[in-house]
Structures are given as C-alpha cells and as structure tokens.
Motif scaffolding. Structure first.
Motif, PDB file in Angstrom:
ATOM      1  N   ARG A 150     -18.594 -35.900 -20.352  1.00  0.00           N
ATOM      2  CA  ARG A 150     -17.624 -34.330 -20.471  1.00  0.00           C
ATOM      3  C   ARG A 150     -18.018 -33.764 -18.883  1.00  0.00           C
ATOM      4  O   ARG A 150     -16.734 -33.470 -18.563  1.00  0.00           O
ATOM      5  CB  ARG A 150     -16.533 -34.520 -21.351  1.00  0.00           C
ATOM      6  N   LEU A 160     -10.227 -42.366 -20.651  1.00  0.00           N
ATOM      7  CA  LEU A 160     -10.012 -41.675 -21.895  1.00  0.00           C
ATOM      8  C   LEU A 160     -10.734 -41.987 -23.063  1.00  0.00           C
ATOM      9  O   LEU A 160     -12.017 -41.476 -24.303  1.00  0.00           O
ATOM     10  CB  LEU A 160      -8.398 -42.076 -22.057  1.00  0.00           C
ATOM     11  N   THR A 198     -13.617 -39.841 -22.800  1.00  0.00           N
ATOM     12  CA  THR A 198     -14.329 -38.324 -22.706  1.00  0.00           C
ATOM     13  C   THR A 198     -13.713 -38.197 -23.826  1.00  0.00           C
ATOM     14  O   THR A 198     -14.688 -37.164 -24.504  1.00  0.00           O
ATOM     15  CB  THR A 198     -13.378 -37.708 -22.237  1.00  0.00           C
ATOM     16  N   LEU A 227      -9.273 -33.431 -24.798  1.00  0.00           N
ATOM     17  CA  LEU A 227      -9.439 -33.855 -23.742  1.00  0.00           C
ATOM     18  C   LEU A 227      -9.990 -32.902 -22.648  1.00  0.00           C
ATOM     19  O   LEU A 227      -9.878 -31.315 -22.794  1.00  0.00           O
ATOM     20  CB  LEU A 227      -7.934 -34.071 -23.122  1.00  0.00           C
ATOM     21  N   ALA A 287      -6.860 -33.637 -17.907  1.00  0.00           N
ATOM     22  CA  ALA A 287      -6.306 -33.959 -19.432  1.00  0.00           C
ATOM     23  C   ALA A 287      -4.909 -34.287 -18.539  1.00  0.00           C
ATOM     24  O   ALA A 287      -4.589 -35.433 -18.913  1.00  0.00           O
ATOM     25  CB  ALA A 287      -6.155 -33.132 -20.232  1.00  0.00           C
TER      26      ALA A 287
END
Length: 300
Positions: free
Chosen positions: A115, A208, A211, A239, A244
């Motif tokens: 992330r 996606l 993360t 997210l 996001a």
C-alpha cells in the motif's frame, strides 16, 4: 528430468537446462545458446495427448501466432525479445530472451498488502509504460496478472506471455485470458472485438490484488455477473484513499466506462512516483520496483 531428456537439444544449437514453467499453452524451459553461451527461454508446445491430431496442430499454430505477435513488439523495452521459432520432434517451439528476476506474484506475496504509494505507483506505472507501446502497435495483451510480470534485479518490470494477445478490434470466438483478471468482455465470444480497455481492467485487478488482496466481482471463486459488487464492503473500506477511485474506475463492468487508455491511468499515478535520486521507501519490496523511477525519468 524425464521431460528435459526427451526434448534434448533444439536443432543442436540450444541446450535445454531446466524446466521452469508449466502453462496451459506450452512448457517453459531454461536453455543455453551453444554458440554464444547466452541463456535463453524456450517455450515448447505441449506433447500430443490422446486427443485428435487436429487439436495438436491447432495448438502448434497458436504458438506460432504468439511468436508472430512478439515479433510485432520488437524493441519494446518491457517485452522479451523473440529470437527464433523452431519445430522440434513435431512440436512447435519459441526461443526467446531469458529474463532474470522474480515473478511479480512472488514479490507481492512476500510484501502484501502493498500500500505504500511509491511501491504501488512504481508497479502500475511501469506496466502502463509497457502497455502504451503494446497498444500503440494495435495489440491487446489480454492476460495481465502478476504471474505474467517479471521484476528484474534492478527493479524494472517485464511483461511476458503473449499467448492470449489479439489485434485490437478483432472478434473473438471464445473466452480469452485468466478468470479473475480477465475483463467481463473477455469471458465469452466478443463479436465487437477487444480493446485496450480490457488490459486496463486487468491492470486494475493487479492494483486491487496488491492493496486489498482481493480480485473484483468474486475473483477466482465464481463467474462474474452484471450487477455483482466490485468488492465486499470490508475490502472497499481497506482501499488506500490515494488509489481507491482510480482502481474502481479501472475495473468498471462496462468497458466504455473505464479510462480510455493507460496514459490516463499513469497521469493519476504520476504524483506518487519516486523522484529521481530520491531515497528508497522505508518498506521496500525485493526486488524494489521504485528503483526504476529513482534512476529513470517517466516515459509517459
């Protein structure tokens, strides 16, 4: 070792050293060019099974088509070079540049969830740069997933396996790609043809996956259907705010609602890219994809 002994040498020039991959469309071997001593990758058509000869011949033609598509991408930095196509003991074979490094899926598994903005932007950004050149040649890769990305020791990414690639706009007669990462329009025949937005969906899936460790619309567990939620509520909440809206835009169900091209994606990532000469992130992946942008200016 039985398979390695069976295929032996390809036209006596390429020594087969080890089997390194077992895919649906062919087996991948590490080899050595006897003339130069350089390592090469050999993708060999699977041996004929008990099925009809027509199936085996079709598979051979598909492998040669993959070689033709790779030749269209010659000189793209992020795509392995194809050296030659051969026939060995009746089986088609592609001889390609060998890429040193680790599969992105293994890099992500060791560090997930990923992330940190610089890590995320460096991975997706590099793939955008590669895909821009692929799309400029009117090709759609159709099988974007971490298994088909190699992270080299210097942090640069290479995109491999053109087995599902197709000319943009070319009609398809069957599903194409890998469930979980394939766009909805790839899951069945598509008479209108696939576009670069199919690759943008796959790229969003990678975003996606790294993360929140979840693929959209049910992922691998079930066939996606219109109206399915993109992610469960708890995963949506996880997210990273910086990514996001971009991730959800990239995996919209309808292709025309996604970004028009990878440059739009890259522009949203640009502010998160490492600056030239900057220090490594405190929590870095190995190999470190941020190294690429800390030593190279963006190409988009």
């Amino acid at each position: 070792m039985r398979e390695i002994e069976e295929i032996g040498n390809v036209e006596k020039r390429y020594e087969v050293l080890d089997m390194v991959g077992d895919g649906g469309q062919g087996d991948l071997f590490l080899g050595r060019d006897r003339r130069s001593g350089a390592r090469v990758a050999l993708k060999l058509q699977k041996a004929r099974d008990l099925g009809p000869e027509s199936n085996f011949s079709w598979a051979g033609r598909q492998l040669l088509k993959e070689g033709t598509r790779m030749m269209m991408l010659t000189e793209i930095q992020g795509i392995p070079e194809i050296i030659a196509t051969r026939t060995h003991r009746g089986r088609r074979c592609l001889i390609m540049e060998f890429i040193e490094g680790r599969q992105l899926q293994n890099v992500l598994l060791a560090g997930r969830p990923v992330r940190h903005p610089e890590n995320v932007a460096s991975i997706i950004g590099q793939l955008c740069e590669i895909l821009q050149e692929v799309h400029d040649r009117n090709l759609v890769h159709c099988d974007l997933k971490p298994e088909n990305v190699i992270v080299q020791p210097d942090g640069s990414l290479r995109l491999i396996d053109m087995g599902h690639a197709i000319m943009a706009g070319e009609a398809t007669s069957h599903e194409r790609g890998t469930r979980g990462w394939a766009s909805p329009e790839q899951s069945d025949a598509c008479s209108q043809g696939l576009t670069r937005r199919a690759d943008i969906f796959g790229l969003g899936c990678i975003l996606l996956e790294m993360t929140v460790m979840r693929l959209p619309y049910g992922g691998l567990e079930e066939r996606a259907e219109p109206g399915s939620p993109v992610l469960p509520a708890d995963k949506l909440a996880e997210l990273p705010p910086d990514f996001a809206s971009l991730a959800l835009w990239m995996v919209r169900w309808e292709a025309q609602e996604r970004p028009a091209d990878v440059r739009e994606v890259f522009d949203r990532l640009r502010r998160h890219l490492p600056r030239l000469g900057s220090q490594r992130p405190s929590r870095r992946l190995r190999p470190d994809p941020t190294e690429y942008y800390r030593t190279h200016p963006p190409r988009l």
